[in-house]
Design an enzyme around this catalytic site. Structure first.
Site, PDB file in Angstrom:
ATOM      1  N   CYS A  10      32.521  59.199  25.786  1.00  0.00           N
ATOM      2  CA  CYS A  10      32.929  57.806  25.570  1.00  0.00           C
ATOM      3  C   CYS A  10      31.891  57.164  24.659  1.00  0.00           C
ATOM      4  CB  CYS A  10      33.105  57.054  26.892  1.00  0.00           C
ATOM      5  SG  CYS A  10      31.609  56.943  27.899  1.00  0.00           S
ATOM      6  N   ASN A  13      28.395  56.369  27.460  1.00  0.00           N
ATOM      7  CA  ASN A  13      28.121  57.394  28.488  1.00  0.00           C
ATOM      8  C   ASN A  13      27.524  56.767  29.760  1.00  0.00           C
ATOM      9  OD1 ASN A  13      26.070  60.402  28.879  1.00  0.00           O
ATOM     10  ND2 ASN A  13      28.140  60.073  29.565  1.00  0.00           N
ATOM     11  N   CYS A  15      29.975  54.489  31.658  1.00  0.00           N
ATOM     12  CA  CYS A  15      31.142  54.084  32.457  1.00  0.00           C
ATOM     13  C   CYS A  15      32.187  55.200  32.519  1.00  0.00           C
ATOM     14  CB  CYS A  15      31.783  52.809  31.895  1.00  0.00           C
ATOM     15  SG  CYS A  15      30.725  51.346  32.011  1.00  0.00           S
ATOM     16  N   ARG A  16      32.937  55.388  31.430  1.00  0.00           N
ATOM     17  CA  ARG A  16      34.114  56.271  31.490  1.00  0.00           C
ATOM     18  C   ARG A  16      33.766  57.755  31.558  1.00  0.00           C
ATOM     19  NH1 ARG A  16      36.688  53.734  26.284  1.00  0.00           N
ATOM     20  NH2 ARG A  16      34.440  53.554  25.901  1.00  0.00           N
ATOM     21  N   SER A  17      32.894  58.236  30.640  1.00  0.00           N
ATOM     22  CA  SER A  17      32.671  59.697  30.628  1.00  0.00           C
ATOM     23  C   SER A  17      31.861  60.206  31.829  1.00  0.00           C
ATOM     24  CB  SER A  17      32.101  60.175  29.289  1.00  0.00           C
ATOM     25  OG  SER A  17      30.860  59.588  28.992  1.00  0.00           O
ATOM     26  N   ASP A 128      38.047  50.666  27.632  1.00  0.00           N
ATOM     27  CA  ASP A 128      36.637  50.384  27.890  1.00  0.00           C
ATOM     28  C   ASP A 128      36.526  49.262  28.931  1.00  0.00           C
ATOM     29  OD1 ASP A 128      34.007  49.634  27.803  1.00  0.00           O
ATOM     30  OD2 ASP A 128      33.889  49.546  25.615  1.00  0.00           O
TER      31      ASP A 128
HETATM   32  P1  4NP Z   1      31.476  53.460  28.217  1.00  0.00           P
HETATM   33  O1  4NP Z   1      31.390  51.860  28.300  1.00  0.00           O
HETATM   34  O2  4NP Z   1      31.669  53.813  26.744  1.00  0.00           O
HETATM   35  O3  4NP Z   1      32.695  53.788  29.023  1.00  0.00           O
HETATM   36  O4  4NP Z   1      30.195  54.012  28.792  1.00  0.00           O
HETATM   37  C1  4NP Z   1      30.506  51.097  27.545  1.00  0.00           C
HETATM   38  C2  4NP Z   1      29.165  51.075  27.851  1.00  0.00           C
HETATM   39  C3  4NP Z   1      28.302  50.272  27.128  1.00  0.00           C
HETATM   40  C4  4NP Z   1      28.783  49.498  26.096  1.00  0.00           C
HETATM   41  C5  4NP Z   1      30.124  49.516  25.766  1.00  0.00           C
HETATM   42  C6  4NP Z   1      30.994  50.333  26.495  1.00  0.00           C
HETATM   43  N1  4NP Z   1      27.881  48.647  25.383  1.00  0.00           N
HETATM   44  O5  4NP Z   1      28.369  47.883  24.519  1.00  0.00           O
HETATM   45  O6  4NP Z   1      26.656  48.687  25.621  1.00  0.00           O
END
Ligand code: 4NP
Length: 162
Positions: A10, A13, A15-17, A128
């Site tokens: 993702c 790294n 939340c989703r992955s 997201d």
């Molecule tokens: P992820 O979510 O891609 O599912 O881990 C996010 C984590 C951090 C951010 C955006 C999405 N950020 O903007 O810091």
């Protein structure tokens, strides 16, 4: 037989992955096939490198019995595309970013969208959840539980025809 190596990707790294990693590990454990797999996750961005999963994601995951233990790291294009058999993007921006990193066609063939393995849900991305509320984190887990089950079946079918 070689282990099937799967990398979930993702943006951050956190939340989703990492959730996909934990959900997939839970499914293969339940099916008694953990020893046949190596599962990891990474981000297209290094902003959160070295951090554990987002505490909000951890709370929602724990309610369903998943312990998010992975520490954020960026995709390593010099290692990951050769090492892993399946590299699975959570959304279309992740896929675009991964495509920019591949060096050859065999790398390209390893790229898949997480939602393409879903059986119940008809989404084109795992949205997201970072800037949203509780329901976004729950949706991530709903989509991942569905798609990881489909992924396991897809890997099993692929191995039958080899
Ligand atoms: P992820 O979510 O891609 O599912 O881990 C996010 C984590 C951090 C951010 C955006 C999405 N950020 O903007 O810091």
């Amino acid at each position: 037989m070689d282990k099937t190596k799967i990398l979930f990707v993702c943006l951050g790294n956190i939340c989703r992955s990492p959730s996909a990693e934990a959900v997939m590990k839970g499914i293969i454990e339940k099916e008694g096939v953990s020893g046949d797999f190596e599962i990891d996750s990474a981000g297209t961005a290094a902003w959160h490198a070295g951090e554990p999963a987002d505490p909000r994601m951890q709370v929602h995951a724990r309610k369903r019995g998943y312990n998010l233990t992975s520490i954020s790291r960026p995709v390593d294009p010099d290692v990951d595309f050769d090492k892993f058999d399946y590299i699975i993007a959570m959304d279309t921006q992740n896929m675009r970013d991964l495509k920019k990193l591949v060096k050859n066609n065999s790398h390209l063939e390893k790229l898949h969208m997480m939602t393409d393995f879903a059986k119940e849900y008809d989404y084109s991305s795992v949205p997201d959840p970072y800037y949203g509320g509780d329901e976004g984190f729950e949706l991530v887990l709903d989509l991942l539980e569905d798609a990881c089950q489909g992924l396991l079946e897809s890997v099993a079918n692929e191995q039958k025809v080899k």
